[in-house]
Motif scaffolding. Sequence first.
Motif, short mmCIF file in Angstrom:
data_model
loop_
_atom_site.label_atom_id
_atom_site.label_comp_id
_atom_site.label_asym_id
_atom_site.label_seq_id
_atom_site.Cartn_x
_atom_site.Cartn_y
_atom_site.Cartn_z
N PRO A 1 -13.81 6.30 32.32
CA PRO A 1 -12.90 7.13 31.53
C PRO A 1 -12.45 6.56 30.20
O PRO A 1 -12.53 7.24 29.16
CB PRO A 1 -11.71 7.33 32.47
N ASN A 2 -11.95 5.33 30.19
CA ASN A 2 -11.43 4.79 28.94
C ASN A 2 -12.53 4.50 27.93
O ASN A 2 -12.37 4.74 26.73
CB ASN A 2 -10.59 3.54 29.20
N VAL A 3 -13.65 3.96 28.41
CA VAL A 3 -14.76 3.70 27.50
C VAL A 3 -15.24 5.00 26.86
O VAL A 3 -15.48 5.08 25.64
CB VAL A 3 -15.92 3.00 28.23
N LEU A 4 -15.35 6.03 27.68
CA LEU A 4 -15.79 7.32 27.15
C LEU A 4 -14.74 7.95 26.24
O LEU A 4 -15.08 8.67 25.29
CB LEU A 4 -16.12 8.27 28.30
N ARG A 5 -13.45 7.68 26.50
CA ARG A 5 -12.41 8.22 25.63
C ARG A 5 -12.48 7.59 24.24
O ARG A 5 -12.28 8.25 23.22
CB ARG A 5 -11.04 8.01 26.26
N TRP A 6 -12.77 6.28 24.19
CA TRP A 6 -12.97 5.63 22.89
C TRP A 6 -14.14 6.30 22.15
O TRP A 6 -14.07 6.51 20.94
CB TRP A 6 -13.24 4.14 23.08
N MET A 7 -15.20 6.61 22.88
CA MET A 7 -16.32 7.31 22.26
C MET A 7 -15.91 8.70 21.79
O MET A 7 -16.26 9.13 20.68
CB MET A 7 -17.48 7.43 23.26
N GLU A 8 -15.19 9.40 22.64
CA GLU A 8 -14.81 10.78 22.36
C GLU A 8 -14.04 10.90 21.04
O GLU A 8 -14.36 11.75 20.21
CB GLU A 8 -13.97 11.33 23.52
N VAL A 9 -13.03 10.05 20.87
CA VAL A 9 -12.19 10.21 19.69
C VAL A 9 -12.96 9.88 18.40
O VAL A 9 -12.75 10.51 17.36
CB VAL A 9 -10.90 9.37 19.79
N MET A 10 -13.86 8.91 18.47
CA MET A 10 -14.62 8.55 17.27
C MET A 10 -15.69 9.58 16.97
O MET A 10 -15.91 9.95 15.82
CB MET A 10 -15.24 7.16 17.43
N LEU A 11 -16.36 10.07 18.01
CA LEU A 11 -17.36 11.11 17.80
C LEU A 11 -16.71 12.40 17.29
O LEU A 11 -17.29 13.11 16.46
CB LEU A 11 -18.13 11.38 19.09
N ALA A 12 -15.51 12.70 17.77
CA ALA A 12 -14.80 13.89 17.29
C ALA A 12 -14.48 13.75 15.81
O ALA A 12 -14.57 14.73 15.05
CB ALA A 12 -13.52 14.10 18.10
N ALA A 13 -14.11 12.53 15.38
CA ALA A 13 -13.82 12.31 13.97
C ALA A 13 -15.10 12.41 13.13
O ALA A 13 -15.10 12.96 12.02
CB ALA A 13 -13.18 10.94 13.78
#
Length: 237
Positions: free
Chosen positions: A129-141
């Motif tokens: 979850p946390n590793v993917l959340r770091w990915m999520e926020v940067m990919l969203a940007a």
Amino acid sequence: MTEDRGELPPGLALSWGVQPVQRRGPKPALTIEQIVATGIEFGDRYGFAAISLQRIAGRLGVTTNAMYRYVRSKEELIVLVHDRALGPPPELPDGWRPAATAWVDAQVVLYAERPWLLDVPIRGAPVTPNVLRWMEVMLAALAETGLNQHDNLGCLMLLDGYARNYAGLARQLGAGDHTPVQAEQVGRFLVPRLLEGGYATVASLYLNAEYEDGLDDDLEFGLARILDGIEALIAKQ
């Protein structure tokens, strides 16, 4: 929530809160949260090598064999400890470039606080979850750049690699006692030999006080060049 973890990779189900199917017998004396928190404590205090089922069992007052009621292997333990220690990402500012800067800065700070995270083996694509959340926020940007998903993922990997590399170098430079490269006695010794040996360009760095231990503004300089490269890629669309 419980279900059979089957053939899922170690740590995947537990990291998402899916507990193993409970067998008949005494009620578990520990929780996954206790085990993971203890693992993080050992990492923060003693480093990555100290995170083990045996040490955690000793701290929690159970046998090492009893630990396997909760986690299947040391690999699963490390996956869970890593994800929890990483924590959620920061809230990023608007704009892909400020967001990327904040994202990298946050990683560098995290690795400075918990350098043992750099020692955690990378075993394939992120799934927790946390590793993917770091990915999520940067990919969203990065989504606002108009680049395709493949290129956005490549940009993320570039930024992540830069943060890890910088943090690793800072860690090595900060480990142990050593004589600074720019120490006066080092310069007096090296400069004449550099000039005589054909190292005129390197000698000029010493003479102009441009060659020093430490990273100073290297993080910002390198990151700016990476972001310039991404801007150039965006402009080519």
